[in-house]
Design a protein around this motif. Structure first.
Motif, PDB file in Angstrom:
ATOM      1  N   GLY A 136       2.636  -0.407  -1.303  1.00  0.00           N
ATOM      2  CA  GLY A 136       3.422   0.852  -1.490  1.00  0.00           C
ATOM      3  C   GLY A 136       4.909   0.211  -0.661  1.00  0.00           C
ATOM      4  N   SER A 140       8.135  -0.866  -2.785  1.00  0.00           N
ATOM      5  CA  SER A 140       9.257  -0.303  -2.224  1.00  0.00           C
ATOM      6  C   SER A 140      10.339  -0.495  -2.940  1.00  0.00           C
ATOM      7  N   THR A 199       6.203   8.452  -9.918  1.00  0.00           N
ATOM      8  CA  THR A 199       6.827   7.687  -8.817  1.00  0.00           C
ATOM      9  C   THR A 199       7.907   7.444  -9.571  1.00  0.00           C
ATOM     10  N   PHE A 207       7.929   9.142   1.296  1.00  0.00           N
ATOM     11  CA  PHE A 207       8.160   7.498   1.544  1.00  0.00           C
ATOM     12  C   PHE A 207       6.707   7.665   2.192  1.00  0.00           C
ATOM     13  N   SER A 208       5.728   7.196   1.896  1.00  0.00           N
ATOM     14  CA  SER A 208       4.633   6.505   2.771  1.00  0.00           C
ATOM     15  C   SER A 208       3.731   5.594   1.945  1.00  0.00           C
ATOM     16  N   SER A 209       2.721   4.450   3.311  1.00  0.00           N
ATOM     17  CA  SER A 209       2.399   3.353   3.058  1.00  0.00           C
ATOM     18  C   SER A 209       1.468   3.321   2.125  1.00  0.00           C
ATOM     19  N   ASN A 214       6.831   3.359  -3.861  1.00  0.00           N
ATOM     20  CA  ASN A 214       7.385   4.261  -3.370  1.00  0.00           C
ATOM     21  C   ASN A 214       9.041   4.142  -4.599  1.00  0.00           C
ATOM     22  N   ASN A 216      12.563   6.053  -4.408  1.00  0.00           N
ATOM     23  CA  ASN A 216      13.277   7.667  -4.051  1.00  0.00           C
ATOM     24  C   ASN A 216      14.389   7.514  -5.582  1.00  0.00           C
TER      25      ASN A 216
END
Length: 392
Positions: A136, A140, A199, A207-209, A214, A216
């Motif tokens: 993740g 990103s 997503t 945000f999360s590993s 991920n 935005n």
């Protein structure tokens, strides 16, 4: 069709890139910055949106300046791409050559996002020990990768009229907006692959590993300004002159801002309600609401109009020109310029807002000669690689 650069495009892009740099300088250096405007959260099955709180006046001004960057960047990207494709068509490039060009540019932007931009944004969490490598984290994504995927979308849709493509994009956007509560509430119960697809396409989440991916800047909402720029580029008539083009932008800006004020005062078009006058311009960016697009695209339209009307550019405008001619170079360099020093001294988010603004200005002073050098280097390389018709 003229092959001359449209100076008002470079100047507008240069200005919004400076605003973007302000946002990122504050992101790395300062506390008190407004962030995460929106972001759907689900608590005990109830959907809510993370607001901006009660920002100070300087923070609100910085937010308004910075929030213009993303929609403006995508609008200009679509506009310039459409003009580039028209030039290639007029010079006899085949459909395959144009498609290859668009796909390579799109894939290059995705790679640049993953290898250059996202590591800079994740640097504070790595330095603070809050983040470990995971799929993740590697996957990103953000604005550059969304533009890259948008270029591929435009290639697939460039054989239909720009108006039909815009209508289809607007339909997808409104559909995703209407289904957003469902997407958010069902998110936690989905498989990692389904979460990744939502997503990527529709739903920005904190945000999360632990996530597969991920992002935005989900693709479907942000196709709207990209395809809007494509529409303006495909319908641009150089024979009517730049004055006519400026009027198109000016009228579009007035209509867009007029619609924004009508919807905002009626309490429609945004997830973040204005509970007080100082929150009137605090709009949902993650995901982008209709009010958000109307307001910030309206401002960009008017900037196009104003820069097109400038009788004689001065020294300040020349600086905007240099920044606007090197968007990718500026983007990649400015992120690491503002991120490296606080990373070396573990000094992220330690300065007040006014100090962060000073650091932003110092960064621009450093970036200006670098961007000028980049423009000269690119011109030199083009001159070297350009085939000489006099040589067999």
């Amino acid at each position: 069709m003229s092959h001359a650069r449209l100076s008002f495009v470079d100047r507008t892009r240069g200005l919004i890139m400076m605003f973007m740099a302000l946002d990122h300088a504050l992101y790395f250096w300062s506390f008190g910055r407004v962030s995460n405007e929106g972001l759907p959260l689900v608590t005990n099955g109830t959907l809510s949106f993370l607001g901006a709180g009660n920002p100070s006046l300087p923070a609100s001004i910085a937010m308004i300046m910075a929030s213009m960057a993303a929609p403006g960047f995508l609008l200009i990207a679509g506009y310039v791409l459409a003009l580039s494709v028209k030039r290639r068509e007029e010079t006899g490039a085949s459909s395959w050559e144009i498609s290859k060009h668009l796909w390579l540019r799109g894939l290059a932007l995705i790679v640049l996002q993953v290898l250059v931009a996202s590591p800079a944004f994740n640097l504070p969490a790595f330095v603070n020990g809050d983040l470990e490598f995971s799929v993740g984290v590697i996957l990103s994504l953000s604005v550059l990768s969304t533009i890259g995927l948008g270029f591929i979308f435009l290639d697939l849709g460039r054989h239909i009229s720009a108006w039909k493509l815009m209508a289809f994009t607007a339909f997808l956007y409104l559909l995703s907006e209407s289904l957003l509560p469902h997407f958010a509430r069902a998110y936690s119960g989905l498989s990692w692959l389904e979460q990744g697809l939502r997503t990527l396409l529709v739903l920005p989440v904190p945000f999360s590993s632990q996530l597969l991916l991920n992002n935005n800047f989900p693709v479907i909402p942000w196709l709207l300004p990209l395809c809007l720029g494509w529409l303006y580029g495909r319908t641009y008539k150089p024979e009517k002159g730049l004055a006519y083009e400026g009027k198109r932008w000016g009228l579009s800006g007035l209509i867009s801002l007029g619609l924004f004020f009508i919807l905002r005062m009626a309490g429609l078009g945004d997830y973040l309600r204005a509970s007080s006058p100082d929150q009137f311009f605090v709009l949902s960016k993650y995901p982008p609401s209709p009010d958000y697009f109307l307001f910030y695209l309206g401002l960009v339209f008017l900037l196009f109009y104003l820069f097109n009307r400038l009788p004689k550019p001065g020294r300040v405008v020349a600086v905007l020109d240099e920044f606007g001619k090197t968007p990718l170079f500026f983007y990649a360099v400015h992120l690491w310029l503002y991120a490296l020093v606080p990373a070396l001294f573990n000094h992220f988010n330690r300065t007040p807002l006014w100090a962060g603004a000073g650091i932003w200005l110092m960064g621009l002073v450093i970036l200006y000669p670098l961007c000028r050098w980049s423009v000269k280097l690119r011109s030199s390389l083009k001159a070297i690689l350009k085939p000489n018709p006099g040589i067999n």
